[in-house]
Write an enzyme that holds these catalytic residues in place. Structure first.
Site, PDB file in Angstrom:
ATOM      1  N   TYR A  18     -36.618  86.628 -16.737  1.00 27.41           N
ATOM      2  CA  TYR A  18     -37.010  87.318 -17.961  1.00 27.41           C
ATOM      3  C   TYR A  18     -37.536  86.352 -18.996  1.00 27.41           C
ATOM      4  O   TYR A  18     -37.470  85.131 -18.821  1.00 27.41           O
ATOM      5  CB  TYR A  18     -35.840  88.136 -18.524  1.00 27.41           C
ATOM      6  N   ARG A  26     -43.369  79.287 -19.317  1.00 25.49           N
ATOM      7  CA  ARG A  26     -42.013  79.216 -18.758  1.00 25.49           C
ATOM      8  C   ARG A  26     -41.767  80.363 -17.776  1.00 25.49           C
ATOM      9  O   ARG A  26     -41.130  80.187 -16.740  1.00 25.49           O
ATOM     10  CB  ARG A  26     -40.971  79.241 -19.885  1.00 25.49           C
ATOM     11  N   ARG A  44     -31.193  97.469   0.559  1.00 24.27           N
ATOM     12  CA  ARG A  44     -30.364  96.318   0.182  1.00 24.27           C
ATOM     13  C   ARG A  44     -30.196  95.362   1.360  1.00 24.27           C
ATOM     14  O   ARG A  44     -29.614  95.708   2.393  1.00 24.27           O
ATOM     15  CB  ARG A  44     -28.989  96.754  -0.319  1.00 24.27           C
ATOM     16  N   LYS A  65     -34.911  81.040 -16.057  1.00 29.01           N
ATOM     17  CA  LYS A  65     -34.436  82.098 -16.973  1.00 29.01           C
ATOM     18  C   LYS A  65     -34.133  83.355 -16.153  1.00 29.01           C
ATOM     19  O   LYS A  65     -34.876  84.338 -16.161  1.00 29.01           O
ATOM     20  CB  LYS A  65     -35.471  82.338 -18.077  1.00 29.01           C
ATOM     21  N   GLU A  90     -25.218  74.091 -23.709  1.00 29.35           N
ATOM     22  CA  GLU A  90     -26.056  74.847 -24.652  1.00 29.35           C
ATOM     23  C   GLU A  90     -25.293  76.087 -25.086  1.00 29.35           C
ATOM     24  O   GLU A  90     -24.147  76.313 -24.681  1.00 29.35           O
ATOM     25  CB  GLU A  90     -27.393  75.232 -24.002  1.00 29.35           C
ATOM     26  N   LEU A 124     -31.452  75.627 -20.106  1.00 26.80           N
ATOM     27  CA  LEU A 124     -32.765  76.268 -20.177  1.00 26.80           C
ATOM     28  C   LEU A 124     -33.676  75.434 -21.083  1.00 26.80           C
ATOM     29  O   LEU A 124     -33.237  75.020 -22.163  1.00 26.80           O
ATOM     30  CB  LEU A 124     -32.617  77.677 -20.776  1.00 26.80           C
TER      31      LEU A 124
HETATM   32  N1  PLP Z   1     -30.560  78.593 -23.782  1.00 29.01           N
HETATM   33  C1  PLP Z   1     -30.282  79.798 -23.242  1.00 29.01           C
HETATM   34  C2  PLP Z   1     -29.213  79.900 -22.195  1.00 29.01           C
HETATM   35  C3  PLP Z   1     -30.982  80.944 -23.646  1.00 29.01           C
HETATM   36  O1  PLP Z   1     -30.692  82.141 -23.098  1.00 29.01           O
HETATM   37  C4  PLP Z   1     -31.969  80.821 -24.654  1.00 29.01           C
HETATM   38  C5  PLP Z   1     -32.717  81.988 -25.115  1.00 29.01           C
HETATM   39  O2  PLP Z   1     -32.525  83.097 -24.681  1.00 29.01           O
HETATM   40  C6  PLP Z   1     -32.215  79.555 -25.193  1.00 29.01           C
HETATM   41  C7  PLP Z   1     -31.497  78.460 -24.725  1.00 29.01           C
HETATM   42  C8  PLP Z   1     -33.253  79.354 -26.262  1.00 29.01           C
HETATM   43  O3  PLP Z   1     -34.551  79.389 -25.695  1.00 29.01           O
HETATM   44  P1  PLP Z   1     -35.793  79.867 -26.544  1.00 29.01           P
HETATM   45  O4  PLP Z   1     -35.905  78.935 -27.703  1.00 29.01           O
HETATM   46  O5  PLP Z   1     -36.931  79.741 -25.603  1.00 29.01           O
HETATM   47  O6  PLP Z   1     -35.522  81.281 -26.971  1.00 29.01           O
END
Ligand code: PLP
Length: 287
Positions: free
Chosen positions: A33, A52, A100, A147, A179, A204
């Site tokens: 996503y 991304r 499935r 993501k 994070e 991420l």
């Molecule tokens: N880290 C995680 C796990 C996230 O889910 C997100 C955003 O959803 C971010 C960092 C921040 O990323 P961005 O600045 O691209 O929204």
């Protein structure tokens, strides 16, 4: 006005949007996503988000159903149809509908679902007050650079934060902060050094994080990439998070301990202003 969503090429009222029962997104969390901030009806840093997305899709081997121009047109259209000035666009791509079975299905079309969510970003109260975070063990999989829509660990982490009276969870592995549950985590040391974890498969690659590097460098502010511990975060002069739907948000308490004097820090405020200036500058925001 009914909320208009996008499903596989069509715009329709959310009540009419139906994803088949056997969709692999539902059965396996088999999809990726993106979430893109919207300000003044414009998409912020959309190109970087689409880049991304392309990478996430490549990594999990789901074919990209649309070109960048098509993605952008759909995103702009859904913002327009919902009359949304401020908030974000969310979309996900799953491996599609099939019996499935763990193996990739053959000849299956990815499912694409997109919606908007209105949200105050610029005048969010949390931007003034700052937010509380709590630390939790990072229980996610080993490819956090993708993501993925499989967000169970983040659901649990963020719920734990909420139950502890906080607004975000900072996830911790081997004593180091990875994070936030849905944001990138930063601290500012007492020596005024801004610290963020380096990119790897452990986090991420945040788009807002990436922009902050550029914006900070332009004004002579240096961001340092290294791991930092929970104890360092407790001792920090400032702390903040970044994400597409929050931009830069001060963190004023960690595990119930105030960060410095418990008020948003000066560097954090400066970085938020820099990001806002970029997001409201017509030429750059269109990027
Ligand atoms: N880290 C995680 C796990 C996230 O889910 C997100 C955003 O959803 C971010 C960092 C921040 O990323 P961005 O600045 O691209 O929204």
């Amino acid at each position: 006005m009914s909320r208009i969503v996008f499903l596989n090429g069509s715009f329709l009222p959310v009540e009419e949007a139906r994803v088949p029962f056997m969709d692999r997104g539902f059965l396996f969390g088999d999809g990726v996503y993106e979430g893109i901030g919207v300000l003044g009806g414009r998409l912020i840093e959309n190109e970087a988000h689409l880049e991304r997305l392309e990478r996430s899709l490549r990594e999990v081997r789901i074919p990209n159903p649309y070109t960048r121009a098509e993605w952008t047109a759909f995103e702009e259209e859904i913002v327009r149809r919902n009359g949304m000035a401020e908030g974000f666009v969310y979309f996900q791509v799953t491996r599609g509908v099939a019996e499935r079975d763990f193996f990739f299905p053959e000849n299956t079309r990815p499912t694409v679902a997109m919606f908007t969510q209105a949200k105050a970003i610029v005048h969010a109260p949390a931007a003034q007050t700052g937010i509380a975070v709590v630390t939790v063990p990072d229980q996610r999989w080993a490819r956090r650079d993708i993501k993925s829509i499989s967000l169970l660990a983040q659901v649990l982490a963020k719920q734990a934060a909420k139950e502890a009276g906080a607004q975000e969870a900072w996830m911790v592995e081997d004593g180091f902060v990875t994070e936030g549950g849905s944001s990138s985590a930063f601290i500012v040391t007492r020596q005024n050094r801004i610290i963020v974890r380096p990119l790897s498969q452990a986090i991420l690659p945040g788009i807002t994080r990436q922009s902050l590097f550029r914006l900070a460098a332009e004004t002579g502010i240096v961001l340092e990439e290294r791991l930092f511990t929970v104890e360092e975060a407790y001792e920090a002069a400032e702390a903040f998070l970044t994400s597409a739907s929050n931009f830069v948000l001060p963190v004023v308490s960690i595990d119930g301990r105030p960060v410095a004097d418990g008020r948003p820090g000066q560097l954090t405020k400066r970085l938020r202003e820099l990001y806002l200036a970029m997001a409201t500058a017509p030429a750059l925001a269109a990027e």
